[in-house]
Design an enzyme around this catalytic site. Structure first.
Site, short mmCIF file in Angstrom:
data_model
loop_
_atom_site.label_atom_id
_atom_site.label_comp_id
_atom_site.label_asym_id
_atom_site.label_seq_id
_atom_site.Cartn_x
_atom_site.Cartn_y
_atom_site.Cartn_z
N ARG A 267 3.80 -0.42 -4.88
CA ARG A 267 3.49 -0.94 -3.54
C ARG A 267 2.13 -1.64 -3.49
O ARG A 267 1.79 -2.28 -2.49
CB ARG A 267 3.51 0.20 -2.52
CG ARG A 267 4.82 0.94 -2.46
CD ARG A 267 4.76 2.04 -1.42
NE ARG A 267 4.58 1.48 -0.10
CZ ARG A 267 5.55 1.04 0.67
NH1 ARG A 267 6.79 1.10 0.25
NH2 ARG A 267 5.31 0.55 1.86
N CYS B 116 0.86 -1.17 0.00
CA CYS B 116 0.00 0.00 0.00
C CYS B 116 0.90 1.23 0.00
O CYS B 116 1.95 1.25 0.63
CB CYS B 116 -0.93 0.11 1.20
SG CYS B 116 -2.13 -1.20 1.32
N LYS C 220 6.00 -4.46 -4.31
CA LYS C 220 7.46 -4.39 -4.25
C LYS C 220 7.98 -4.51 -2.84
O LYS C 220 9.00 -5.13 -2.57
CB LYS C 220 7.93 -3.07 -4.85
CG LYS C 220 9.43 -2.95 -4.81
CD LYS C 220 9.97 -2.27 -6.01
CE LYS C 220 11.46 -2.44 -6.13
NZ LYS C 220 11.84 -3.75 -6.66
N ASN D 142 -1.32 2.17 5.80
CA ASN D 142 -0.51 1.10 5.25
C ASN D 142 -0.06 0.25 6.43
O ASN D 142 0.42 0.79 7.42
CB ASN D 142 0.70 1.71 4.52
CG ASN D 142 1.76 0.68 4.19
OD1 ASN D 142 1.46 -0.48 3.96
ND2 ASN D 142 3.01 1.10 4.18
N GLY D 143 -0.26 -1.07 6.34
CA GLY D 143 0.14 -1.94 7.44
C GLY D 143 -0.97 -2.90 7.79
O GLY D 143 -1.93 -3.05 7.02
N GLU E 130 17.06 -17.24 -9.00
CA GLU E 130 16.63 -15.87 -9.31
C GLU E 130 15.98 -15.82 -10.70
O GLU E 130 14.95 -15.17 -10.89
CB GLU E 130 17.83 -14.93 -9.22
CG GLU E 130 17.56 -13.48 -9.59
CD GLU E 130 16.49 -12.80 -8.74
OE1 GLU E 130 16.02 -13.37 -7.74
OE2 GLU E 130 16.10 -11.68 -9.11
N GLU F 255 7.29 -14.57 -11.79
CA GLU F 255 6.57 -13.43 -11.22
C GLU F 255 6.05 -12.46 -12.27
O GLU F 255 5.06 -11.79 -12.03
CB GLU F 255 7.39 -12.71 -10.14
CG GLU F 255 8.63 -12.00 -10.59
CD GLU F 255 9.40 -11.34 -9.44
OE1 GLU F 255 8.82 -11.10 -8.37
OE2 GLU F 255 10.60 -11.07 -9.63
N LYS G 11 12.16 -14.62 -11.45
CA LYS G 11 11.87 -13.53 -12.41
C LYS G 11 10.82 -13.99 -13.41
O LYS G 11 9.85 -13.30 -13.68
CB LYS G 11 13.12 -13.13 -13.19
CG LYS G 11 14.14 -12.30 -12.49
CD LYS G 11 13.84 -10.83 -12.39
CE LYS G 11 13.10 -10.51 -11.13
NZ LYS G 11 13.74 -10.57 -9.87
N TRP H 10 -2.93 -2.55 -1.68
CA TRP H 10 -2.63 -3.97 -1.89
C TRP H 10 -3.43 -4.68 -0.80
O TRP H 10 -3.09 -4.59 0.38
CB TRP H 10 -1.13 -4.23 -1.74
CG TRP H 10 -0.73 -5.61 -2.13
CD1 TRP H 10 -0.34 -6.03 -3.37
CD2 TRP H 10 -0.66 -6.76 -1.27
NE1 TRP H 10 -0.04 -7.38 -3.34
CE2 TRP H 10 -0.22 -7.85 -2.07
CE3 TRP H 10 -0.91 -6.99 0.08
CZ2 TRP H 10 -0.04 -9.13 -1.56
CZ3 TRP H 10 -0.73 -8.27 0.59
CH2 TRP H 10 -0.30 -9.33 -0.23
N HIS I 55 15.94 -36.83 -8.15
CA HIS I 55 15.22 -37.17 -6.92
C HIS I 55 13.77 -36.73 -6.99
O HIS I 55 13.16 -36.45 -5.95
CB HIS I 55 15.94 -36.56 -5.71
CG HIS I 55 17.31 -37.11 -5.53
ND1 HIS I 55 17.52 -38.37 -5.03
CD2 HIS I 55 18.52 -36.60 -5.83
CE1 HIS I 55 18.83 -38.61 -5.02
NE2 HIS I 55 19.46 -37.55 -5.51
C1 G6P Z 1 9.33 -8.42 -2.81
C2 G6P Z 1 9.96 -7.88 -4.09
C3 G6P Z 1 11.27 -8.60 -4.37
C4 G6P Z 1 12.21 -8.47 -3.20
C5 G6P Z 1 11.55 -8.95 -1.90
C6 G6P Z 1 12.38 -8.54 -0.69
O1 G6P Z 1 8.94 -9.72 -3.01
O2 G6P Z 1 9.07 -8.03 -5.17
O3 G6P Z 1 11.86 -8.03 -5.51
O4 G6P Z 1 13.36 -9.22 -3.43
O5 G6P Z 1 10.27 -8.34 -1.73
O6 G6P Z 1 12.36 -7.14 -0.60
P1 G6P Z 1 13.50 -6.26 0.01
O7 G6P Z 1 13.03 -4.85 -0.11
O8 G6P Z 1 13.64 -6.70 1.45
O9 G6P Z 1 14.76 -6.51 -0.76
#
Ligand code: G6P
Length: 612
Positions: free
Chosen positions: A27, A2, A607, A102-103, A485, A492, A489, A76, A508
């Site tokens: 956010r 948010c 994010k 937010n929270g 990673e 997501e 990517k 969100w 396995h």
């Molecule tokens: C979310 C973001 C990721 C990020 C993760 C941790 O899932 O989409 O890109 O790696 O949070 O966030 P931070 O701000 O702690 O790196």
């Protein structure tokens, strides 16, 4: 998650709120709303389900809403589905108190029941409406003073919040309260701003205050006063933000993600240069002495999401260069594990935002146990940056796209420099090796640049993935970490089911999922492990998989096995992850746009995950 924005000043508030929210959409973006007040008149609340552009269209880009004081929100959803009713701002029935939040308010059910007994009715399913009505209740019950009413509500509320509140009796004023959710306050001539994050107000001011936990602020035109929970006035230092406004714009790129991918050479170079001068790593700003580094036996790396994947890669690097043991932990698990941490350990938390709730909680747990902590953080003044004993700032600049690229790359390089410095301080590598490795780290930005100039082939290959429903990323050692990673990517932003496996684990279980046409992307840069990974590629290929490989220039024999091979420049294998991740970022980007998705705002994600 948010995003919240507030403004009071002489300009019209609505366009400023919408502009600020557009910078915070990363956010959350399932609904949005604003509340704007024109002098003493009634406050107007406009809110709707959907992305911010729906709200912008409803208000003619804000021009249809008059007033110089207002608050805004992009949501969100946590409590209650995305809908206009659940969207913020929320209001008390008589419009006395209006707020955005937010929270998560954890005891909202209990407070809601108490308020219902006092005669309050609830329209939405949100925890925010409970906070609004609790503040209204205390306001009316006691002195009718906003600060006191908010402070009383804060004592009753459990959970996390960044709250911006407007009171009917106090036109032109915005009241803010914060606990464990990010919020900054900006000030300019005759104008005051509040926002969840710096990019929202960067266009208007660089002078900000960081409001602390359990603190309250009163915003008037061009002035802000801070209070503690006892309603006493407190002083706060003003900080100048160094990021420039352009860095939070798309700068001619179609999407933030592509722009941020292309910024990687620069931000990696900046991060290296921030601690390396005259051929040596200087950790004065990080505040770790050689003596401290010599005494550490165990390193815990704790993080979430891509930052966790950085930790997995760094585990291999640190263990290869030093005698320290490394444990990489998911913050959401670490915080609830009942374990006694090794007294001779260092807890490294990695976080772009510095606000991820689980990572912050893990940091606090480590500190409570008396363990030294180091944050690798991007956002200056964020909660983790403020609470960790030491901070290594990555200089990625504002990262807007939800899928991280440049922050990930700077975290990785920060970790290499830490590993090198640990090895040197502990006399575990000689000067010659130290210099050689440092040179290799120095070469990363140019090599990333080179990969970025040759992206057409990848774009072409990405078309083959558009109709695929399953994919696997395999690798060994650091290649496995990079596969994790790459897989994240892809899933997501393109919504293709994807899993990363240590190549040796295929037999396995996961190999039973391989069938005709399954995509297997293999990362193959670790000398000594290449033949073993090729065997795994052959195994999946003979079961019908389409195999792609990312490898180092020179390994042309991979073309015998893989249908498509992408080459990255040669580098010491310890740092190869910084190069092999780039084609995987690009691949995901092209698949996502090829499928017509909103690559910067993937569904259901935010994010910055500031709730559990
Ligand atoms: C979310 C973001 C990721 C990020 C993760 C941790 O899932 O989409 O890109 O790696 O949070 O966030 P931070 O701000 O702690 O790196």
């Amino acid at each position: 998650m948010c995003g919240i924005v507030g403004f009071t000043g002489t300009e019209q508030a609505a366009p400023i709120l919408l502009d600020g929210l557009s910078k915070l959409e990363y956010r959350g973006y399932d609904s949005a709303g604003i509340a704007v007040r024109d002098g003493e008149k009634e406050t107007e609340i406009i809110k709707e389900k959907g992305k911010l552009k729906v709200l912008a269209e409803m208000t003619n880009q804000g021009k249809a809403v008059k007033g110089t004081c207002g608050i805004g929100h992009t949501r969100w959803a946590t409590h209650g589905e995305p809908s206009a009713v659940n969207a913020h701002p929320h209001s008390s029935d008589d419009g006395n108190v209006i707020a955005v939040h937010n929270g998560i308010i954890e005891n909202f059910q209990e407070q809601r029941e108490k308020l219902i007994k006092k005669g309050y009715a609830f329209k939405s399913q949100t925890d925010t409406e409970v906070a609004v009505k609790l503040i209204d209740y205390y306001y009316k019950k006691y002195s009718q003073q906003p600060i006191e009413a908010i402070a009383r509500a804060m004592v009753r509320i459990r959970g996390s919040y960044a709250l911006c509140v407007m009171f009917k009796d106090f036109p032109g004023e915005i009241y803010c309260a914060r606990k464990d959710s990010p919020m900054i306050i900006g000030i300019a001539d005759g104008e005051s701003y509040v926002a969840s994050d710096v990019p929202a107000i960067l266009k208007y001011t660089r002078n900000v205050y960081y409001i602390g936990n359990m603190e309250i602020a009163k915003l008037e035109k061009g002035a802000v006063t801070f209070y503690n929970i006892d309603s006493e006035v407190i002083e706060k230092p003003l900080t100048e933000i160094k990021w420039d406004a352009e860095s939070a714009e798309k700068g001619g790129y179609e999407h933030f993600m592509l722009k941020e991918i292309h910024e990687q050479p620069k931000v990696i170079r900046d991060t290296i240069n921030s601690v390396v001068t005259e051929g040596k790593v200087h950790f004065d700003s990080v505040n770790l002495t050689d003596e401290e580094m010599q005494q550490i036996e165990l390193v815990y790396i704790v993080a979430c999401g891509s930052a966790y994947h950085v930790g997995v890669a760094l585990q291999y690097v640190i263990e290869a260069l030093t005698s320290m043991q490394v444990r990489v932990e998911l913050a959401s698990e670490f915080r609830y594990r009942k374990m006694t941490l090794n007294k001779k350990s260092l807890v490294i938390v990695i976080s772009q935002s510095g606000e991820t709730a689980d990572t912050l909680a893990a940091l606090r747990e480590a500190r409570e146990q008396g363990i030294k902590t180091l944050g690798i953080v991007n956002v200056v003044g964020s909660s983790i940056a403020r609470e960790a004993d030491n901070v290594f700032y990555t200089l990625a600049g504002p990262e807007i796209s939800v899928a991280t690229t440049k922050a990930y790359s700077t975290q990785l390089v920060a970790g290499y420099l830490l590993a090198l410095q640990f090895a040197k301080a502990r006399n575990e590598i000689d000067d010659e090796k130290y210099q050689m490795l440092l040179e290799e780290v120095y070469s990363i930005p140019d090599k990333v640049e080179k990969i970025l100039t040759d992206k057409e082939r990848l774009q072409w290959f990405s078309n083959k993935l558009i109709n695929v429903s399953d994919s696997f990323f395999i690798g060994r050692g650091i290649d496995y970490a990079i596969g994790m990673e790459g897989s994240l990517k892809l899933k997501e932003i393109s919504y293709i089911h994807s899993e990363a496996y240590a190549a040796g684990e295929l037999k396995h279980g996961p190999i039973s999922l391989i069938e005709n046409g399954t995509i297997v992307i293999s990362v193959v840069t670790q000398t000594g492990l290449i033949e073993k990974t090729i065997s795994n590629m052959v195994e999946v290929k003979s079961r019908g998989a389409k195999v792609m490989a990312v490898t180092t220039t020179g390994n042309y024999f991979l073309e015998d096995t893989a249908e498509f091979v992408c080459y990255v420049p040669q580098i010491d294998p310890l740092f190869a992850g910084s190069l092999s991740v780039i084609p995987l970022q690009l691949l995901s980007y092209y698949v996502s746009i090829g499928k017509g998705f909103d690559v910067d705002k993937p569904r259901n994600l935010a994010k910055s995950v500031t709730v559990e």
